[in-house]
Motif scaffolding. Structure first.
Motif, mmCIF file in Angstrom:
data_model
loop_
_atom_site.group_PDB
_atom_site.id
_atom_site.type_symbol
_atom_site.label_atom_id
_atom_site.label_comp_id
_atom_site.label_asym_id
_atom_site.label_seq_id
_atom_site.Cartn_x
_atom_site.Cartn_y
_atom_site.Cartn_z
ATOM 1 N N UNK A 219 0.826 -1.208 0.000
ATOM 2 C CA UNK A 219 0.000 0.000 0.000
ATOM 3 C C UNK A 219 0.861 1.259 0.000
ATOM 4 N N UNK A 220 2.006 1.205 0.683
ATOM 5 C CA UNK A 220 2.920 2.348 0.650
ATOM 6 C C UNK A 220 3.416 2.592 -0.773
ATOM 7 N N UNK A 221 3.714 1.500 -1.479
ATOM 8 C CA UNK A 221 4.162 1.625 -2.868
ATOM 9 C C UNK A 221 3.064 2.218 -3.743
ATOM 10 N N UNK A 222 1.830 1.732 -3.574
ATOM 11 C CA UNK A 222 0.732 2.263 -4.374
ATOM 12 C C UNK A 222 0.522 3.752 -4.106
ATOM 13 N N UNK A 223 0.700 4.154 -2.859
ATOM 14 C CA UNK A 223 0.513 5.562 -2.513
ATOM 15 C C UNK A 223 1.513 6.454 -3.237
ATOM 16 N N UNK A 261 7.987 6.855 -11.164
ATOM 17 C CA UNK A 261 7.249 6.069 -10.173
ATOM 18 C C UNK A 261 8.164 5.065 -9.481
ATOM 19 N N UNK A 262 9.015 4.367 -10.254
ATOM 20 C CA UNK A 262 9.940 3.404 -9.648
ATOM 21 C C UNK A 262 10.985 4.138 -8.821
ATOM 22 N N UNK A 263 11.464 5.276 -9.319
ATOM 23 C CA UNK A 263 12.436 6.069 -8.553
ATOM 24 C C UNK A 263 11.833 6.528 -7.229
ATOM 25 N N UNK A 333 5.599 -3.044 -20.771
ATOM 26 C CA UNK A 333 6.157 -3.310 -19.449
ATOM 27 C C UNK A 333 7.673 -3.118 -19.386
ATOM 28 N N UNK A 334 8.314 -2.881 -20.511
ATOM 29 C CA UNK A 334 9.750 -2.571 -20.495
ATOM 30 C C UNK A 334 10.018 -1.188 -19.909
ATOM 31 N N UNK A 335 9.006 -0.314 -19.924
ATOM 32 C CA UNK A 335 9.263 1.080 -19.559
ATOM 33 C C UNK A 335 9.577 1.252 -18.074
ATOM 34 N N UNK A 336 9.281 0.260 -17.236
ATOM 35 C CA UNK A 336 9.559 0.410 -15.809
ATOM 36 C C UNK A 336 11.068 0.505 -15.565
ATOM 37 N N UNK A 337 11.805 -0.508 -15.995
ATOM 38 C CA UNK A 337 13.260 -0.476 -15.802
ATOM 39 C C UNK A 337 13.917 0.546 -16.716
ATOM 40 N N UNK A 338 13.469 0.603 -17.963
ATOM 41 C CA UNK A 338 14.029 1.574 -18.909
ATOM 42 C C UNK A 338 13.823 2.999 -18.403
#
Length: 426
Positions: A219-223, A261-263, A333-338
Motif C-alpha cells: 500500500x505504501x508503494x501504491x501511494x 514512479x519506480x524512482x 512493461x519494459x518502460x519500468x526499468x528503462x
C-alpha cells in the motif's frame, strides 16, 4: 487583444483539441483478454495455447472509428504548423503527440497480427535495446538484477504475508490521497474487477483489483507510485492554464512516468526485492516472446520462477495482450526499468550541471525527457506553470542533490575490486 494573449489562445485551442481527440483511445481496454480465455486455458490444464488471434479482436471492435480519429489528428497537426510554424517549441511537442497517437491507432488496428508487436516496439522499445552504444541492453539489466535478487530470495526479507483485502486497502489509500491532495478531494480509490494488475491509476482515481491481497508495504508503494506520481502528474497537467496537453500522456511520456514512479519507490524506501523481481521478470518474459517464445513458454517461465498458476497466467497475458498467443509481445512493461534508468540519469546529470530547477518540472504533467529543456523555457515564458503537487523528495532538492552526488561517485567504483577487498569481512 494583445499579441501575446492571442498567441496563448492559439496554443490553448490546439492543446484542447489534442486532449479531446485522444479521449476515446483506451489502449489497455482495447487489448485485454476476457475471463473466458483464462477459464478455457485452465480447463485445458494449461497445455494448449489460448485461442487469441486477429479474429478474436475482430469480435471486440474498438470504441472509436480508427480512420476518423487518424484524420482528426492529421488535421490538428496540419493546423499546428499553419498557426505556429514548423519550429515553434510548443508546436513541435504537440505535433509529436499527434504522430504518436496516430501510431497508437495503427497498433490497435493491428491487434492479433505481427504488426501489433512491431509497432509496440516502435512506441515502447524492445528488450534488446541498449541504453547507449556499447552499453548493456534491457535484457542484460534484467538478468543481472535477477541474479542478485535470487540471493536475497533465500532470506527472510522475501516473506511478508499479504493480509489486507481490497475493501480495507481502498479505505487506507483513500485516506492517503485525501491527505496528499487537499485541493482535489475528487481523487477516488475504488475496487474494480476489470484490471490485470493489482492496481491502476487514472487521471483522478486509483483502481484496486477486487480479489487482490496486500501488505502494508504494498500500500505504501501504491501511494507513492500511483498516487504521488501518476495521479499527481495528471492533476498538475489539468491545472495547466494553456498547455492542457500536459494532462494526457502519449507513449513517450510513459517512460518518464514509470521511471519517476519506480524512482519514487526507491527514494522513499518503499520498494523491496520481490517488487523489483516482478519488474525484472516482466523484462525477461518479453525477451522470451521477442525471441520466438509463445504464451506457453512465458507461462512456464513464470511457473519455473515460483509464481502460482493464476499469477503465471496473469503475467503471461500481460506480455501477449493485443497480440496473438504466439506473436510478438506488447512491450509496454519494459518502460519500468528503462524509465528508471533514463530518469535517474537525467536527474543525476541535472545535479552535476547545477540545473536543479529542471528536476521538479518532471512533475508538471505527463512529460517526456526530450522535452525538458523546452518545458523550462515555457515556464519562463509563462506558458507552463510549475507543478502544484510535488512528492517530498522533489519538493526540497537538498537531500536529493546530496544523494545523487554520492551516488555519482559510487558509480565510478569497481564492484569487483570492492568485493575482493571485502572478501575477508563479509
Amino acid at each position: 487583444m494583445k499579441q501575446s494573449e492571442q498567441y496563448q489562445l492559439v496554443i490553448r485551442s490546439l492543446s484542447d483539441r489534442i486532449v479531446e481527440a485522444q479521449a476515446p483511445i483506451r489502449v489497455l481496454d482495447a487489448i485485454k483478454w476476457d475471463d473466458g480465455i483464462r477459464d478455457a486455458f485452465f480447463k485445458k490444464r494449461c497445455k494448449a495455447l489460448p485461442e487469441v488471434t486477429a479474429d478474436y479482436y475482430a469480435q471486440r471492435p474498438l470504441s472509436f472509428d480508427p480512420a476518423e480519429r487518424r484524420q482528426i489528428f492529421q488535421d490538428i497537426e496540419r493546423d499546428i504548423t499553419r498557426q505556429l510554424g514548423s519550429f515553434n517549441p510548443v508546436g513541435q511537442i504537440m505535433r509529436r503527440m499527434c504522430r504518436e497517437y496516430r501510431m497508437v491507432i495503427r497498433m490497435l488496428e493491428a491487434r492479433g497480427t505481427q504488426d501489433f508487436g512491431l509497432i509496440s516496439q516502435e512506441l515502447y522499445g524492445a528488450a534488446s535495446d541498449a541504453f547507449h552504444a556499447g552499453d548493456p541492453t534491457l535484457t542484460d539489466l534484467g538478468i543481472t538484477l535477477s541474479e542478485s535478487l535470487k540471493n536475497i530470495a533465500r532470506t527472510d526479507l522475501a516473506r511478508e504475508p499479504k493480509t489486507i483485502a481490497a475493501p480495507e486497502a481502498v479505505e487506507i489509500l483513500q485516506a492517503r490521497m485525501n491527505e496528499a491532495f487537499p485541493d482535489d478531494q475528487a481523487v477516488r480509490v475504488f475496487e474494480s474487477d476489470g484490471i490485470v494488475a493489482d492496481a491502476a491509476a487514472g487521471a483522478d482515481y486509483i483502481k484496486i483489483r477486487t480479489d487482490a491481497l496486500f501488505n502494508q508495504r504494498d500500500l505504501n508503494i501504491l501511494a507513492v507510485h500511483e498516487g504521488m506520481v501518476h495521479v499527481a502528474t495528471s492533476l498538475n497537467g489539468q491545472h495547466q492554464p494553456i498547455c492542457t496537453f500536459l494532462a494526457k500522456g502519449p507513449p513517450s511520456s510513459t517512460v518518464t512516468q514509470e521511471g519517476l514512479a519506480i524512482l519514487m519507490e526507491v527514494l522513499t524506501f518503499n520498494s523491496y526485492p520481490a517488487r523489483l523481481r516482478k519488474l525484472t521478470d516482466r523484462t525477461r518474459a518479453i525477451q522470451i516472446a521477442e525471441t520466438g517464445g509463445n504464451f506457453l513458454d512465458v507461462f512456464q517461465f513464470y511457473r519455473d520462477e515460483g509464481y502460482s498458476r493464476d499469477d503465471g497466467y496473469n503475467n503471461a497475458s500481460r506480455v501477449f495482450r493485443g497480440s496473438s498467443s504466439e506473436g510478438l509481445p506488447f512491450t509496454k512493461d519494459l518502460v519500468y526499468l528503462k524509465g528508471f534508468i533514463l530518469t535517474y540519469n537525467y536527474i543525476q546529470l541535472a545535479v552535476r550541471k547545477g540545473k536543479l530547477q529542471q528536476i521538479p518540472l518532471l512533475f508538471c504533467g505527463k512529460t517526456t525527457l526530450e522535452d525538458m529543456r523546452t518545458l523550462g523555457q515555457l515556464v519562463e515564458e509563462g506558458l507552463v506553470v510549475p507543478p502544484r503537487y510535488l512528492p517530498a523528495p522533489f519538493a526540497d532538492l537538498n537531500a536529493l542533490s546530496a544523494w545523487m552526488c554520492f551516488s555519482g561517485f559510487l558509480n565510478n567504483l569497481s564492484l569487483e575490486r570492492v568485493e575482493a577487498d571485502y572478501a575477508n569481512i563479509l
